[in-house]
Scaffold this active site. Structure first.
Site, PDB file in Angstrom:
ATOM      1  N   GLU A 192       0.826  -1.208   0.000  1.00  0.00           N
ATOM      2  CA  GLU A 192       0.000   0.000   0.000  1.00  0.00           C
ATOM      3  C   GLU A 192       0.853   1.248   0.000  1.00  0.00           C
ATOM      4  O   GLU A 192       1.934   1.274   0.583  1.00  0.00           O
ATOM      5  CB  GLU A 192      -0.851   0.036   1.268  1.00  0.00           C
ATOM      6  CG  GLU A 192      -1.859  -1.056   1.332  1.00  0.00           C
ATOM      7  CD  GLU A 192      -2.610  -1.051   2.655  1.00  0.00           C
ATOM      8  OE1 GLU A 192      -2.689   0.000   3.310  1.00  0.00           O
ATOM      9  OE2 GLU A 192      -3.121  -2.125   3.005  1.00  0.00           O
TER      10      GLU A 192
ATOM     11  N   CYS B 228       3.164   8.193   1.573  1.00  0.00           N
ATOM     12  CA  CYS B 228       3.595   7.253   2.604  1.00  0.00           C
ATOM     13  C   CYS B 228       3.894   5.943   1.874  1.00  0.00           C
ATOM     14  O   CYS B 228       2.995   5.358   1.256  1.00  0.00           O
ATOM     15  CB  CYS B 228       2.435   7.095   3.582  1.00  0.00           C
ATOM     16  SG  CYS B 228       2.670   5.824   4.799  1.00  0.00           S
TER      17      CYS B 228
ATOM     18  N   CYS C 276       5.442  -7.531   7.643  1.00  0.00           N
ATOM     19  CA  CYS C 276       6.385  -7.004   8.634  1.00  0.00           C
ATOM     20  C   CYS C 276       6.644  -8.064   9.708  1.00  0.00           C
ATOM     21  O   CYS C 276       5.764  -8.846  10.039  1.00  0.00           O
ATOM     22  CB  CYS C 276       5.792  -5.750   9.275  1.00  0.00           C
ATOM     23  SG  CYS C 276       6.946  -4.892  10.368  1.00  0.00           S
TER      24      CYS C 276
ATOM     25  N   CYS D  31       4.221  -5.476  16.224  1.00  0.00           N
ATOM     26  CA  CYS D  31       3.571  -4.486  17.099  1.00  0.00           C
ATOM     27  C   CYS D  31       2.082  -4.859  17.226  1.00  0.00           C
ATOM     28  O   CYS D  31       1.417  -5.128  16.226  1.00  0.00           O
ATOM     29  CB  CYS D  31       3.718  -3.073  16.547  1.00  0.00           C
ATOM     30  SG  CYS D  31       5.433  -2.547  16.457  1.00  0.00           S
TER      31      CYS D  31
ATOM     32  N   CYS E 281      -0.795  -2.979  15.172  1.00  0.00           N
ATOM     33  CA  CYS E 281      -0.545  -2.686  13.757  1.00  0.00           C
ATOM     34  C   CYS E 281      -1.059  -3.780  12.832  1.00  0.00           C
ATOM     35  O   CYS E 281      -0.792  -4.965  13.052  1.00  0.00           O
ATOM     36  CB  CYS E 281       0.954  -2.483  13.543  1.00  0.00           C
ATOM     37  SG  CYS E 281       1.369  -2.065  11.844  1.00  0.00           S
TER      38      CYS E 281
ATOM     39  N   GLY F 195       5.827  -2.384   6.672  1.00  0.00           N
ATOM     40  CA  GLY F 195       7.210  -2.831   6.820  1.00  0.00           C
ATOM     41  C   GLY F 195       8.024  -1.977   7.774  1.00  0.00           C
ATOM     42  O   GLY F 195       7.619  -0.877   8.150  1.00  0.00           O
ATOM     43  N   GLU F 196       9.171  -2.520   8.151  1.00  0.00           N
ATOM     44  CA  GLU F 196      10.094  -1.797   9.026  1.00  0.00           C
ATOM     45  C   GLU F 196      11.313  -1.393   8.182  1.00  0.00           C
ATOM     46  O   GLU F 196      12.144  -2.242   7.830  1.00  0.00           O
ATOM     47  CB  GLU F 196      10.499  -2.704  10.206  1.00  0.00           C
ATOM     48  CG  GLU F 196      11.689  -2.240  11.018  1.00  0.00           C
ATOM     49  CD  GLU F 196      11.611  -0.780  11.488  1.00  0.00           C
ATOM     50  OE1 GLU F 196      10.570  -0.359  12.015  1.00  0.00           O
ATOM     51  OE2 GLU F 196      12.604  -0.057  11.294  1.00  0.00           O
TER      52      GLU F 196
ATOM     53  N   LEU G  89       7.644   5.373  19.419  1.00  0.00           N
ATOM     54  CA  LEU G  89       7.977   5.127  20.830  1.00  0.00           C
ATOM     55  C   LEU G  89       6.804   4.446  21.553  1.00  0.00           C
ATOM     56  O   LEU G  89       6.949   3.344  22.069  1.00  0.00           O
ATOM     57  CB  LEU G  89       8.354   6.465  21.487  1.00  0.00           C
ATOM     58  CG  LEU G  89       8.979   6.390  22.871  1.00  0.00           C
ATOM     59  CD1 LEU G  89      10.249   5.559  22.877  1.00  0.00           C
ATOM     60  CD2 LEU G  89       9.259   7.797  23.410  1.00  0.00           C
TER      61      LEU G  89
ATOM     62  N   ASN H 249      -5.484   3.977  15.541  1.00  0.00           N
ATOM     63  CA  ASN H 249      -6.523   3.484  14.646  1.00  0.00           C
ATOM     64  C   ASN H 249      -6.962   2.118  15.134  1.00  0.00           C
ATOM     65  O   ASN H 249      -6.130   1.233  15.310  1.00  0.00           O
ATOM     66  CB  ASN H 249      -5.954   3.328  13.223  1.00  0.00           C
ATOM     67  CG  ASN H 249      -5.987   4.628  12.477  1.00  0.00           C
ATOM     68  OD1 ASN H 249      -7.043   5.192  12.257  1.00  0.00           O
ATOM     69  ND2 ASN H 249      -4.817   5.111  12.106  1.00  0.00           N
TER      70      ASN H 249
ATOM     71  N   CYS I 199      -2.345   2.105   7.882  1.00  0.00           N
ATOM     72  CA  CYS I 199      -1.503   1.177   7.123  1.00  0.00           C
ATOM     73  C   CYS I 199      -1.912  -0.274   7.310  1.00  0.00           C
ATOM     74  O   CYS I 199      -2.289  -0.707   8.373  1.00  0.00           O
ATOM     75  CB  CYS I 199      -0.042   1.366   7.490  1.00  0.00           C
ATOM     76  SG  CYS I 199       0.283   1.241   9.249  1.00  0.00           S
TER      77      CYS I 199
HETATM   78  N1  SAH Z   1       7.806   0.061  10.996  1.00  0.00           N
HETATM   79  C1  SAH Z   1       7.942   1.476  11.028  1.00  0.00           C
HETATM   80  C2  SAH Z   1       7.151   2.228   9.975  1.00  0.00           C
HETATM   81  C3  SAH Z   1       5.755   1.781   9.659  1.00  0.00           C
HETATM   82  S1  SAH Z   1       4.463   2.155  10.781  1.00  0.00           S
HETATM   83  C4  SAH Z   1       7.643   1.997  12.421  1.00  0.00           C
HETATM   84  O1  SAH Z   1       7.281   1.219  13.277  1.00  0.00           O
HETATM   85  O2  SAH Z   1       7.837   3.184  12.657  1.00  0.00           O
HETATM   86  C5  SAH Z   1       4.243   3.874  10.776  1.00  0.00           C
HETATM   87  C6  SAH Z   1       3.684   4.399  12.080  1.00  0.00           C
HETATM   88  O3  SAH Z   1       2.320   4.017  12.267  1.00  0.00           O
HETATM   89  C7  SAH Z   1       4.433   3.885  13.291  1.00  0.00           C
HETATM   90  O4  SAH Z   1       4.631   4.936  14.204  1.00  0.00           O
HETATM   91  C8  SAH Z   1       3.473   2.854  13.840  1.00  0.00           C
HETATM   92  O5  SAH Z   1       3.733   2.564  15.180  1.00  0.00           O
HETATM   93  C9  SAH Z   1       2.155   3.525  13.583  1.00  0.00           C
HETATM   94  N2  SAH Z   1       0.983   2.646  13.640  1.00  0.00           N
HETATM   95  C10 SAH Z   1       0.870   1.369  13.261  1.00  0.00           C
HETATM   96  N3  SAH Z   1      -0.379   0.902  13.498  1.00  0.00           N
HETATM   97  C11 SAH Z   1      -1.068   1.941  13.998  1.00  0.00           C
HETATM   98  C12 SAH Z   1      -2.398   2.104  14.442  1.00  0.00           C
HETATM   99  N4  SAH Z   1      -3.271   1.089  14.424  1.00  0.00           N
HETATM  100  N5  SAH Z   1      -2.758   3.314  14.919  1.00  0.00           N
HETATM  101  C13 SAH Z   1      -1.892   4.345  14.956  1.00  0.00           C
HETATM  102  N6  SAH Z   1      -0.616   4.251  14.543  1.00  0.00           N
HETATM  103  C14 SAH Z   1      -0.204   3.063  14.084  1.00  0.00           C
END
Ligand code: SAH
Length: 347
Positions: A91, A104, A111, A115, A118, A158-159, A214, A289, A332
């Site tokens: 995406e 973005c 990934c 987390c 996510c 992805g990371e 963070l 989200n 995402c």
């Molecule tokens: N892997 C990387 C980049 C992708 S995620 C990272 O972790 O930074 C981009 C951002 O969206 C990150 O800050 C992630 O923690 C956040 N994110 C992922 N799922 C989310 C959700 N359900 N609600 C809000 N932020 C979210």
């Protein structure tokens, strides 16, 4: 056959020499592929027919296909589902801001980071994206929208720092004046905190903005929602951030997804202010989200305001991220998730 789209100018020069041609053609070809965005060698009108034929025999131009595009009626956000040449899908989202379009981009198919909040991690990890597949998302979106993109955030699926070499190479491709020519200062790389690679990235001296996801202020709490916290402590992460600031002189963004009852209380806000005080930093607050089985609920607006107020009054700059594309599942991983479910159902 080589994917010529993945070559930097230097690599393209080597390649051109290796097929017995003159080096200066590399820049011409690079411009056609990355700036003009042609799909075939025949469109490269300042290159001789014989060289074009030779290229056709040995190389191909890799392009990505837009499978789907949803446009938000509220704010014009474009959400793309993009097909890679091996039929995987990722995406990309284009957001319209007054200062221009921001995309973005995804950096991996799926990934590994796990987390808990996510969607991108739910089906695990399949593969890294090539540098040209990361840059290709920008080219595909610009063509589809017939508009320019001026800012890039690596916040899709992805990371990025787990796909370190290709991500750094993609930044170089995007920067290149003969290509898209977008400066590193217009690029943000987001990471859940791969400490060793944050230090490596600092040493690349790319001038890109670093964003740190963070989401918690104690290691204990962070481990509950982000498995990477088992590998690196918050202290190690912040030390790497300080190093990044020292080497690059760039401010760091901290992402903090506010989850009701998990990390949105006053105590957490005060602890966060204490952690970041004195650092050249900016905090992005994102009401989470709600995606994964309804396990995590968005913080209430008044709790978000209180959290931001505590940070700001402690001298830490914090803003709440405006929610764009809320009518099109722009968070995402959600669109790809639907695509995977549909593929599964069609089997
Ligand atoms: N892997 C990387 C980049 C992708 S995620 C990272 O972790 O930074 C981009 C951002 O969206 C990150 O800050 C992630 O923690 C956040 N994110 C992922 N799922 C989310 C959700 N359900 N609600 C809000 N932020 C979210």
């Amino acid at each position: 056959m080589v994917n010529i789209t993945d070559y930097t100018i230097e690599e393209l020069e080597e390649y051109i020499l290796s097929i017995g041609e003159k080096k200066f053609h590399a820049k011409q070809i690079f411009k056609w592929i990355h700036r003009v965005g042609v799909d075939s060698f025949d469109e490269m009108t300042d290159i001789s027919k014989s060289l074009r034929e030779k290229l056709k025999e040995n190389a191909y131009i890799m392009r990505l296909e837009v499978l789907q595009c949803q446009v938000s009626k509220k704010d014009g956000t474009h959400k793309f589902l993009i097909k890679l040449s091996d039929n995987n899908a990722v995406e990309s989202v284009v957001m319209r801001y007054h200062h221009g379009n921001t995309i973005c981009v995804s950096s991996q198919v799926g990934c590994k980071m796990g987390c808990k909040f996510c969607a991108s991690t739910k089906n695990g990890w399949r593969r890294h994206l090539l540098a040209s597949e990361i840059e290709g998302q920008i080219i595909a979106a610009e063509k589809y929208m017939n508009e320019k993109i001026s800012n890039i955030v690596y916040m899709g699926i992805g990371e990025p720092l787990d796909n370190y070499d290709n991500v750094v190479k993609s930044v170089k491709l995007i920067n290149c004046p003969e290509g898209l020519g977008i400066g590193a200062r217009h690029i943000s790389i987001s990471t859940c905190g791969l400490v060793d690679n944050i230090r490596r990235l600092a040493d690349e001296k790319l001038q890109a903005t670093l964003s740190i996801s963070l989401h918690a202020v104690t290691d204990e709490k962070r481990k509950e929602i982000m498995p990477i916290a088992n590998k690196y402590s918050i202290k190690e992460l912040l030390d790497a951030c300080t190093y990044y600031i020292m080497v690059t002189g760039r401010r760091i963004s901290f992402e903090f997804a506010l989850i009701a009852g998990v990390n949105d209380d006053e105590e957490t806000a005060r602890a966060l202010a204490k952690l970041l005080r004195g650092m050249i930093a900016h905090v992005n607050l994102i009401p989470v989200n709600e995606i994964v089985n309804g396990q995590f609920k968005k913080s209430k607006p008044q709790d978000v305001d209180r959290f931001m107020g505590i940070l700001n009054s402690s001298g830490v700059v914090a803003t709440v991220r405006r929610e764009l594309g809320s009518d099109i599942d722009a968070a995402c991983g959600q669109l790809r998730q639907k695509y995977l479910d549909e593929q599964e159902n069609n089997k």
